[in-house]
Structures are given as C-alpha cells and as structure tokens.
Enzyme design. Structure first.
Site, short mmCIF file in Angstrom:
data_model
loop_
_atom_site.label_atom_id
_atom_site.label_comp_id
_atom_site.label_asym_id
_atom_site.label_seq_id
_atom_site.Cartn_x
_atom_site.Cartn_y
_atom_site.Cartn_z
CG HIS A 54 -1.64 1.27 1.45
ND1 HIS A 54 -1.20 2.22 2.35
CD2 HIS A 54 -2.73 1.80 0.85
CE1 HIS A 54 -2.01 3.25 2.31
NE2 HIS A 54 -2.95 3.04 1.42
CB CYS B 18 29.26 -1.70 -28.98
SG CYS B 18 30.49 -3.01 -28.93
#
Length: 820
Positions: free
Chosen positions: A439, A770
């Site tokens: 909650h 890369c």
C-alpha cells in the site's frame, strides 16, 4: 421494508453496477460472470449494497450530524483530521441496522454456509466504495477489510465497521486532496468466501512493471499466509517477473525471481474476537519461494486474462492491480480482487523524463557516502532531514506526527495507511519493510513521492535530524546517501527526435535499468555485458561456486551458502541468476536483437569476485593476458564457461527469448574461435540451431586482418573501438603518459575499420560498432555512416546526442547525392 435493493449475490453484479455495489464488488462480479471459462477463479459471496449504507445512515439520523462534524475539517492539520474521523466513525459504530437489512445479511450468510457444508463458514468482509478504481484514482486501501469472520454477530459487526471505515483519516484526506465531495461517495460491503491462504500463500500482482510502466511483464509479489501482510507492507515479499509475449507462446517465461525475507505471516486466530494472528515464519519457509514456478505462471496467466478482458471492455489498454491467493488445502489459485492500475495508464508516452544526481557538484567532487539500500519506488529523487516515526502519537521513542514538517524524509518500520496526511508532506519515504506492491508503494507513486522500501534496518542506521538524499533514479535499488545531493530533471520529447536510417542500438549493462531504457527509440541492444550481471547479481567466482568444498576454506563456504539461499545448489544459482539478468534485458527490447557478450573479466577483475583469489593468476598485463576466448576452451576454466552457455540456453529455450545473440570477445585467432564454438556445442549452444546467431568482437588487429576467415564462422562483427585503438597504436589507454595519443579517429584505426566494413560487406556479414566514438565525434559518425556500417550502438545517455549527429550526417550525405 424489502431486503431486495439492499443485498445482491456477487454473481448478479457487473461493472455497470458500480454506483450500487462499489468498484471492488462490481469488478468481482464481472470476473465471476465472464472469466470463469478462461480459468480465472473468484470466490463467491454477496454484496451489502450502497442503498444499505444510506438506509443505515437514515435509520440512525446521522447525515446532518456527520455534516456538522466534517464542516470543521482542516485537511492540513493532522490532529484535526484525527478528531474528525474518530467522531464520525464513533457515530456509525454505535448505530443499528434496519431489521430488513440485518435479517437479509444473516439469511444470505446462512445460505452461503450451507452451500459449503458448514454451519458458519469463514468469510472476508471488504469495503467497496463507489469512488474506487476510477481512471484518475485507485482509492486503494482507503477502507477496511476484515478476514476470517464467522457467525451472525461478528458478521454484522464487521459490516458496520466497514461502513464506519468510509471515514478513516486516510480516506478523508485522500478524497479531500483529489477534490471529491465526501457526501457523493457511497459504500457497499462484499462478503466473500475465504481462501485458505493462511495454509498457503498470497499476494499482489500488476500487469506491468510498477516503476517503469513497461507493459510486457506481470509483476508478482507474494508471501506465506493471508495477503494482508503483503498489502500492508509488513513483510518483504518474494518477487517474480513474467514476460507476457513468450508466456502466451507456452514458455516458462519467468525472467526474474527475488527471494524475500517473509519473516512473518498472518494465519487464522483461535481466540474469540481475534480472527487473525500474526506469527513468525518458519526458517525453512523464509529460505524458499512461497509459490512454485508453475503457480507463479498460473498467477501471470490469470492476470493477463483479466487485463485482456478489461482492455477490450473499456476500448483501451487497461493495466490491472490484482490480489491473489493460493488455497493451502486444495492448491487452487483464486483471484480475490482486481482493480485498474491508475499511475502508468495515465502517463504520457510521448516523452522521457529522467532524474539525475549531480555528484560532480559536491565539494572536491567527492563520492557521497551510501548509508543503505532498498527497493526503489518510482524514479525520482528526494532529500531532506530525517524524521523517524513508529506511530503518530510519539510512541516507541519516535517523533510525534505533529512535528513532521513539509519536506522532511519519513523513516519508519512500515507505513500505516492512516499516515497519508504525513506521507503527502514528505520529500521521500524510507521503510524497513515492504515490497513494490504494498500500500505504501502504491500511495507514494500516486503522490509522486520517491520511496525506498524493504531496507531492513533503516530506522537503526538513520537518526532524526540527519540530512539524507533518497535516490530512486539508479534502477531497481533505491540508494540512501548521506547529505543533500543536488539533482536535476531532464525531459525529452520523443516527437522532437529526428528520424535516422542507420539503426542505433544501446549498450546496456544493468538489467535493473533495462525497462527504463527500452522506452527510448532504439533498434535493440548492441552490447549487453555479462560482467555487470556476474559482479552484481552473482558476486562469486564461478569456479569457487563449483569447487569451494574442495578448498577447505570454511569462511568462503559459509559466504557461498548464504548467497545461494533459495536455490537448489551452486550451479543452479549461477545459471539462474545469470539467466535472469540476461532475460530482463532481452525481454525489455524484445523482439529486437540483444547481443550478449560472454564474460570478459581480466584475471585481476576475476580475483575480486568471492573466492577468486584461489583461482586467478597474477599477470603483469591482464589487459592482454588470460581473458575472453582463451578462457572458454581452457581445461582450467571450461566448466565455468559451460555455466554461461547453460544460462544462455535457459533464456532462449526455456523462457523463449530467441532474440538473444551471443558474442565472443577477445578472440585472437580463427583456430581459437573454432575451439570456443566446439565447447559451446558441448554445452548445447550451436550456431544456427533454433536461430542462434554468433557474433565476434572485432577488437584485435588479427580480427581485422583475418576478417574474411573469421566471417566464415560467424554472423556478425561488433567493433570494440577501445581495445582496437590501443592495440593498433600499441598504447595503454589507462596510462596518463600516452593518453594524448589515444584517438579512435587516428588514420591507422580508421584504415582498420574501413578494411573490416568492406570485408564484411563482401562476405555478407553484419558489422556494427559499440563504443563512444560516434557519440563524441560527429566526424567519426560520418566516417562510419559513409562506409555503410549496419548499426551503431551507444550508451543510453549518449543516444539523443548520437541520433542528432547521425541525422545531420545522413542529411548532409543525401544533399551530396550519397545514400547512407
């Protein structure tokens, strides 16, 4: 007075009845009526309607009395809110039911009990408000739930208490903050057959990733016993992530599992007036997952079915927040609640918002001290003075809630729902307990307050008055730093980004950030490094895991035993942990390619892993020593490399993520490449089998000069410009003495790249890069685009800059009549 408008069976109601039965009950009825054939089980029961609530208020002449009390409400005064709520609740709890209603409730309950062959069956009594589960607010946890209620007297009392809970402190503040009229909201009560999860397990599931909003996963939190412990955040639960697309294809699509502490559980009580009881969880249960993989997949399938049904019914994507329970007596799964998710379903998806800490602005650019970590809720940053609270009235030696100031950092064991007036003042929330679906986490997301839950002992490590920064912008882990660290918010409109023809991929190291990065425009992942996963997820040297018992190192064996809690053995631990890390990245970017590089630690880096000192040599120059491919076929290391192969197979074949491509780093010769592929085949990885592609890092001069020979055995090259530059120029990039010579744009390096790309084009082999070069130097990007490189892969923080640079290059080339 007839009982007809006051009571309905759950199977008689549907979503259109929300004004008479509330959001929760309407949703339960809708599922019972329409989802049973899809295998979604929902316990039956009946509804005490909103008309009953209004009749109760009228029968006791409470309406004007409540209005008079609420007229004096000051929503900014915690003490005033407390007094107001208590006064209204007391009025309602002292009221009496009209005869037709209390008799009707008892008759329905007796009929239910008879249907289950019991004199007084066990039921859950849940409040269901008419304002619940609206598109702009969940109203989750605002009213009360009572579990394991039996008998007429306790049932009537529970229904009355639910009526009163329309006026909890938190519900009053929540309605006030969202502008809802208190008297426009009605309350009904659901009376539902209990699922014996006190003997099994239960929890919460979302049909998306709660932090990033990534749509293609089901997030499951669970613990032993009744589900309130997970909902309240009273335990740190187990966590599962299930990938929807491959789940639909029949794969075992669990892409991540995390073992929670689960130190307590809620069970049925035995004393009168105490229907539930919280007890310590047995140690054996704490150290294993609360549901099997098969049960987790069943939860995921039910959640997907519910999301699909609601989305079709509403005519738009409708992610769901679901509570589930496994009956310990029958082993059956039940769905006990389902409501629309209200945070990410409303977020704009035309922009990327990022929060970034500015470490470099600190005095002397010192690295800030990390105090502790937990689970990050949201992706924001908050800073302020700590206020430790155990209760709102100062009990337990903490600050009184009245002293809490706007901008303070709330630190507590677990948040009570009544604390929402305090939570909305906080700059950040830190708790010892809880998980991503509790909650407190839901409310923090709704309020836009960064929260870090499940820290374990934050209340011991922090002191009231201490200045801290709570960072949720660094992945799944929330980090609490000492002191106030400046941060900035960056917002990028995706519609402002230029189109490019050259595919731009991402370099992704951390699985925890994969879902977030997947929201950026991309063509997949050009480099996913295993080293990050091994270092952070596994933490132990693979050979130490496999062989530590032979070493006689008691301390090492103890640490490894602790690491592998929840896993069958050491090998399973390595294979599964690595597979989860890879799978999370692969799922985030699915169906685009994700190129996973096998581990490329140097020997000095391997030594830093747990147990590494027993297996790693001392090398004068580890950068060009025993690394990459040379390890994989070595008799000394081959078994460890086999674990990596097994992890890749698990991701591709068990989880169904066939978009994973494997890449071999630092491979010096063609013969070495063949030795590695031979070992891969021994462990079940074979190029071409089930579509597996094999790439090679092109980072050595030999890879370039022998490119045609290498190309005969692979599907693609990925240029590692860092190593290629230092080895072409013969310099150590870590040495300040020669660092001025390091430049990817050096003519020798560019000639190497030109040769490789031309050879790859001739042999029909894919080739990409890369590295940072294209991001840092637009002229370098132009050089690569002109040569026709197939893809460029960059770090996420360089993506926007690189995309603009490449767009400019492509535009210039087009103006010159050159096709990129």
């Amino acid at each position: 007075m007839s009982a007809l408008p006051f009571l309905k069976w759950l199977h008689e109601v549907e979503l259109s009845d929300i004004e008479t039965v509330g959001g929760k009950n309407a949703s339960l009825g809708e599922m019972i009526r329409n989802l049973g054939d899809l295998g979604v089980r929902v316990p039956g029961g009946f509804v005490v309607t909103v008309a009953s609530y209004h009749a109760f208020i009228a029968h006791n002449e409470l309406d004007q009395k409540i209005r008079d009390i609420v007229a004096g409400l000051d929503a900014d005064d915690v003490e005033n809110i407390r007094r107001t709520g208590l006064a209204v609740r007391t009025l309602i709890k002292n009221g009496k039911f009209p005869e037709a209603i209390w008799k009707g409730i008892m008759e329905r309950y007796d009929e239910m009990s008879k249907g289950y062959g019991q004199e007084a069956t066990d039921v859950a009594v849940r409040s269901s408000a008419t304002a619940e589960d609206l598109p702009d607010a969940s109203f989750a946890g605002q009213q009360e739930t009572y579990l394991n209620i039996r008998g007429h007297q306790d049932l009537i009392a529970a229904v009355r208490n639910c009526f009163a809970s329309l006026w909890t402190d938190r519900a009053i503040v929540y309605r006030q903050s969202l502008g809802y009229d208190h008297f426009d909201v009605g309350l009904s009560v659901g009376v539902q057959k209990m699922v014996r999860s006190d003997l099994g397990s239960s929890g919460v599931a979302f049909s998306l990733d709660t932090e990033s909003g990534f749509k293609d996963v089901v997030l499951i939190n669970g613990s032993y016993g009744l589900g309130e412990m997970v909902v309240q955040g009273a335990v740190s639960p187990d966590e599962f992530l299930v990938f929807k697309p491959t789940l639909a294809q029949g794969y075992s699509a669990i892409i991540e599992k995390k073992l929670g502490n689960k130190d307590r559980k809620m069970i049925y009580g035995v004393e009168p007036g105490k229907p539930t009881l919280t007890i310590p969880t047995e140690r054996s249960q704490r150290n294993r997952f609360c549901v099997t993989d098969e049960q987790a997949l069943e939860v995921a399938k039910s959640v997907v079915a519910i999301e699909k049904y609601y989305s079709e019914k509403k005519g738009h994507w409708c992610p769901m927040d679901v509570e589930w329970a496994v009956d310990g007596m029958t082993g059956q799964l039940f769905i006990v609640q389902a409501r629309p998710e209200t945070i990410h379903s409303r977020k704009a998806d035309d922009r990327v918002v990022e929060y970034k800490l500015e470490h470099d602005t600190l005095p002397g650019a010192a690295q800030p001290k990390v105090i502790t970590k937990g689970i990050a809720i949201g992706d924001r940053v908050g800073a302020g003075k700590v206020r430790i609270l155990y209760s709102l009235d100062g009990r337990g030696g903490s600050t009184d809630g009245k002293d809490f100031q706007q901008g303070d950092v709330l630190v507590t064991d677990m948040t009570d729902p009544d604390w929402e007036p305090i939570m909305k003042k906080a700059s950040a929330i830190i708790t010892n307990k809880g998980g991503r679906t509790c909650h407190a986490a839901i409310v923090a997301r709704e309020m836009g307050v960064p929260a870090i839950v499940g820290c374990g002992n934050a209340t011991d490590l922090l002191d009231t008055g201490m200045e801290v920064t709570a960072s949720c912008c660094e992945g799944d882990n929330g980090v609490i730093y000492s002191g106030i660290i400046p941060f900035r918010k960056e917002e990028t409109m995706l519609t402002d980004l230029p189109d490019v023809r050259t595919p731009i991929m991402l370099n992704v190291a951390s699985p925890d950030l994969a879902f977030k990065f997947a929201a950026l425009p991309n063509a997949g992942v050009g480099l996913a490094r295993e080293e990050f996963i091994i270092n952070n997820y596994i933490q132990a040297h693979p050979l130490a895991l496999l062989q530590h018992k032979e070493l006689g190192d008691v301390t090492l064996s103890g640490k490894i035993s602790y690491l592998i809690h929840g896993y069958e053995d050491e090998e399973t631990y390595f294979v599964k942990r690595l597979s989860y890390g890879i799978a999370k990245i692969a799922a985030a970017f699915h169906p685009n390619k994700v190129i996973v590089r096998f581990s490329d630690f140097k020997s000095n880096e391997y030594r830093n892993l747990l147990g590494g000192e027993h297996y790693e040599p001392h090398e004068e120059n580890p950068m060009i020593g025993w690394r990459g491919a040379s390890r994989y076929y070595s008799e000394v290391y081959k078994e460890a490399f086999g674990l990596e192969c097994k992890a890749i197979r698990r991701v591709r074949e068990k989880m169904g993520l066939k978009n994973v491509v494997v890449m071999i780093p630092f491979c010096r010769t063609v013969e070495e490449l063949l030795e590695v592929t031979k070992v891969m085949k021994e462990y079940g990885l074979e190029r071409g089998k089930e579509g597996l592609e094999l790439y090679l890092m092109a980072e050595l001069p030999s890879n370039i000069l022998m490119a045609e020979e290498f190309a005969a055995h692979i599907d693609g090259f990925s240029i590692g410009s860092n190593d290629l530059t230092q080895l072409t120029l013969g310099l150590d990039r870590d040495s300040a003495l020669v660092s001025h010579l390091y430049d990817e744009r050096n003519p020798a390096v560019k000639r190497m790249l030109k040769h490789l790309i031309e050879t790859a084009k001739r042999t029909g082999t894919k080739v990409g890069i890369c590295g940072q070069g294209p991001s840092d130097y637009p002229d370098f990007a132009q050089f690569l685009v002109e040569l026709g490189i197939d893809s460029i892969s960059v770090t996420p923080d360089s993506l926007l800059k690189t995309r603009r640079a490449i767009a400019d290059v492509e535009k210039a080339l087009a103006g010159n009549g050159v096709s990129a």
